[in-house]
Design a protein around this motif. Structure first.
Motif, PDB file in Angstrom:
ATOM      1  N   THR A  39      46.717 -32.311  71.647  1.00  0.00           N
ATOM      2  CA  THR A  39      46.180 -31.969  72.867  1.00  0.00           C
ATOM      3  C   THR A  39      44.828 -32.547  72.943  1.00  0.00           C
ATOM      4  N   LEU A  40      44.159 -32.848  71.932  1.00  0.00           N
ATOM      5  CA  LEU A  40      42.740 -33.524  71.921  1.00  0.00           C
ATOM      6  C   LEU A  40      43.256 -34.974  72.112  1.00  0.00           C
ATOM      7  N   ALA A  41      44.207 -35.634  71.463  1.00  0.00           N
ATOM      8  CA  ALA A  41      44.381 -36.905  71.698  1.00  0.00           C
ATOM      9  C   ALA A  41      44.763 -37.144  73.414  1.00  0.00           C
ATOM     10  N   CYS A  51      35.846 -40.155  70.721  1.00  0.00           N
ATOM     11  CA  CYS A  51      35.618 -39.005  69.763  1.00  0.00           C
ATOM     12  C   CYS A  51      35.341 -39.627  68.394  1.00  0.00           C
ATOM     13  N   HIS A  52      34.246 -39.391  67.956  1.00  0.00           N
ATOM     14  CA  HIS A  52      33.450 -39.890  66.648  1.00  0.00           C
ATOM     15  C   HIS A  52      33.772 -39.019  65.472  1.00  0.00           C
ATOM     16  N   ALA A  53      34.197 -37.912  65.562  1.00  0.00           N
ATOM     17  CA  ALA A  53      34.463 -36.952  64.523  1.00  0.00           C
ATOM     18  C   ALA A  53      34.997 -35.731  64.912  1.00  0.00           C
ATOM     19  N   TYR A  54      35.819 -34.955  64.178  1.00  0.00           N
ATOM     20  CA  TYR A  54      36.275 -33.738  64.408  1.00  0.00           C
ATOM     21  C   TYR A  54      36.316 -32.939  63.305  1.00  0.00           C
ATOM     22  N   CYS A  55      36.464 -31.608  63.395  1.00  0.00           N
ATOM     23  CA  CYS A  55      36.836 -30.840  62.062  1.00  0.00           C
ATOM     24  C   CYS A  55      37.480 -29.370  62.674  1.00  0.00           C
ATOM     25  N   LEU A  56      38.712 -29.053  62.286  1.00  0.00           N
ATOM     26  CA  LEU A  56      39.298 -27.882  62.653  1.00  0.00           C
ATOM     27  C   LEU A  56      39.039 -26.679  61.318  1.00  0.00           C
ATOM     28  N   MET A  57      38.637 -25.482  61.863  1.00  0.00           N
ATOM     29  CA  MET A  57      38.281 -24.596  60.645  1.00  0.00           C
ATOM     30  C   MET A  57      39.224 -23.482  60.928  1.00  0.00           C
ATOM     31  N   THR A  58      38.966 -22.301  60.864  1.00  0.00           N
ATOM     32  CA  THR A  58      39.942 -21.192  61.256  1.00  0.00           C
ATOM     33  C   THR A  58      39.806 -20.527  62.393  1.00  0.00           C
ATOM     34  N   LEU A 154      40.695 -41.839  67.648  1.00  0.00           N
ATOM     35  CA  LEU A 154      39.361 -41.465  66.846  1.00  0.00           C
ATOM     36  C   LEU A 154      38.621 -42.950  66.738  1.00  0.00           C
ATOM     37  N   ALA A 155      37.328 -42.808  67.304  1.00  0.00           N
ATOM     38  CA  ALA A 155      36.674 -43.953  67.231  1.00  0.00           C
ATOM     39  C   ALA A 155      35.952 -44.378  66.082  1.00  0.00           C
ATOM     40  N   THR A 156      36.692 -44.881  65.121  1.00  0.00           N
ATOM     41  CA  THR A 156      36.045 -45.241  63.754  1.00  0.00           C
ATOM     42  C   THR A 156      35.247 -46.587  63.640  1.00  0.00           C
ATOM     43  N   ASP A 157      35.550 -47.556  64.620  1.00  0.00           N
ATOM     44  CA  ASP A 157      35.010 -48.784  64.148  1.00  0.00           C
ATOM     45  C   ASP A 157      33.299 -48.866  64.457  1.00  0.00           C
TER      46      ASP A 157
END
Length: 278
Positions: A39-41, A51-58, A154-157
């Protein structure tokens, strides 16, 4: 009570969090997490986000996103709404999944972009879920350092380019940068007026950009006020140290820690001074 202010303009950078209703889990298993990332994509593509970073917790998630089109709220409504509908269908339930509105902190990109890229992926480490960020599958860290393929959304560069020109060197240096942050101080001591991560000049610049006025009743008082005077200015206006400490705390802009560091005092000393003036 006025709802939290949403500041949106083209090119804004945000740290975004959203929690489960009653702090309950929003991800029950890995399939839920994959569903959320799918969905995020879609949201990143549809709303032209970076999107520079993400983290899915609980029971919550963290995103670091930039909005070239100034459309954070629209994208977040789609993200949380579509994911809620999809996971409700999957688990044969109904009702709210998320706890109210998402929280969006507007960030000074020049000062805090890199710091937030490591803060986001270090959340599982700080929570005691893993000992190293690479052990957590559900963040952008492993894709950023090349251990797994980076998704196209994901914007890594842009992040890696700030560490080195060669990708492998940049990935190694980014990994070291993140690990160095495990024991660093929290960046949220720098948060101003609940929604700005930046200095006074940044706050003023953002407020001018979006036309915030000091008497707009629809905006919470803490978020529409002008930045507080610096601690140095407060000290100059209050020759008595304890008066200055009390005045600084009364602005609502400074924490015990910030005041203690400025005056070279212990936190407990600052607390005693402030309590003695209340």
């Amino acid at each position: 009570m006025a709802r939290p202010l949403r500041i949106e303009f083209p090119g804004a950078l945000y740290h975004v969090t959203s929690r489960g209703d009653r702090r309950e889990a929003i991800f029950e298993d890995d399939e839920d997490r994959l569903l959320f990332l799918h969905t995020l994509a879609e949201v990143v593509e549809r709303f032209n986000w970076l999107c520079h970073a993400y983290c899915l917790m609980t029971n919550h998630y963290h995103l670091l996103v930039e909005t070239p089109d100034g459309n954070l709220s629209k994208g977040m409504r789609h993200l949380n709404g579509v994911y809620t509908q999809a996971t409700n269908r999957r688990h044969m339930r109904s009702g709210h999944l998320f706890q109210g509105r998402f929280k969006g902190i507007i960030v000074d990109k020049d000062s805090y972009l890199l710091e937030l890229t490591r803060y986001v992926v270090l959340n599982p480490v700080r929570a005691g879920m893993v000992r190293q960020p690479g052990k957590w599958q559900w963040s952008s860290y492993r894709a950023m350092i090349g251990e797994t393929p980076a998704p196209a959304w994901l914007a890594t560069d842009g992040i890696l380019a700030q560490f080195a020109k060669r990708r492998t060197t940049a990935q190694q240096r980014y990994s070291e940068f993140v690990k160095q942050g495990i024991k660093s101080e929290s960046i949220w001591a720098e948060l101003q007026q609940q929604i700005y991560l930046g200095n006074e000049k940044f706050v003023k610049r953002v407020q001018r950009k979006v036309g915030i006025q000091g008497d707009e009743l629809s905006i919470p008082r803490a978020q529409r006020r002008a930045p507080a005077p610096t601690l140095a200015k407060i000290a100059a206006n209050h020759p008595d140290r304890n008066d200055a400490i009390a005045a600084a705390y009364a602005t609502g802009a400074y924490s015990y820690r910030e005041i203690a560091e400025y005056y070279g005092l212990h936190l407990a000393t600052v607390g005693r001074v402030i309590r003695g003036r209340m």
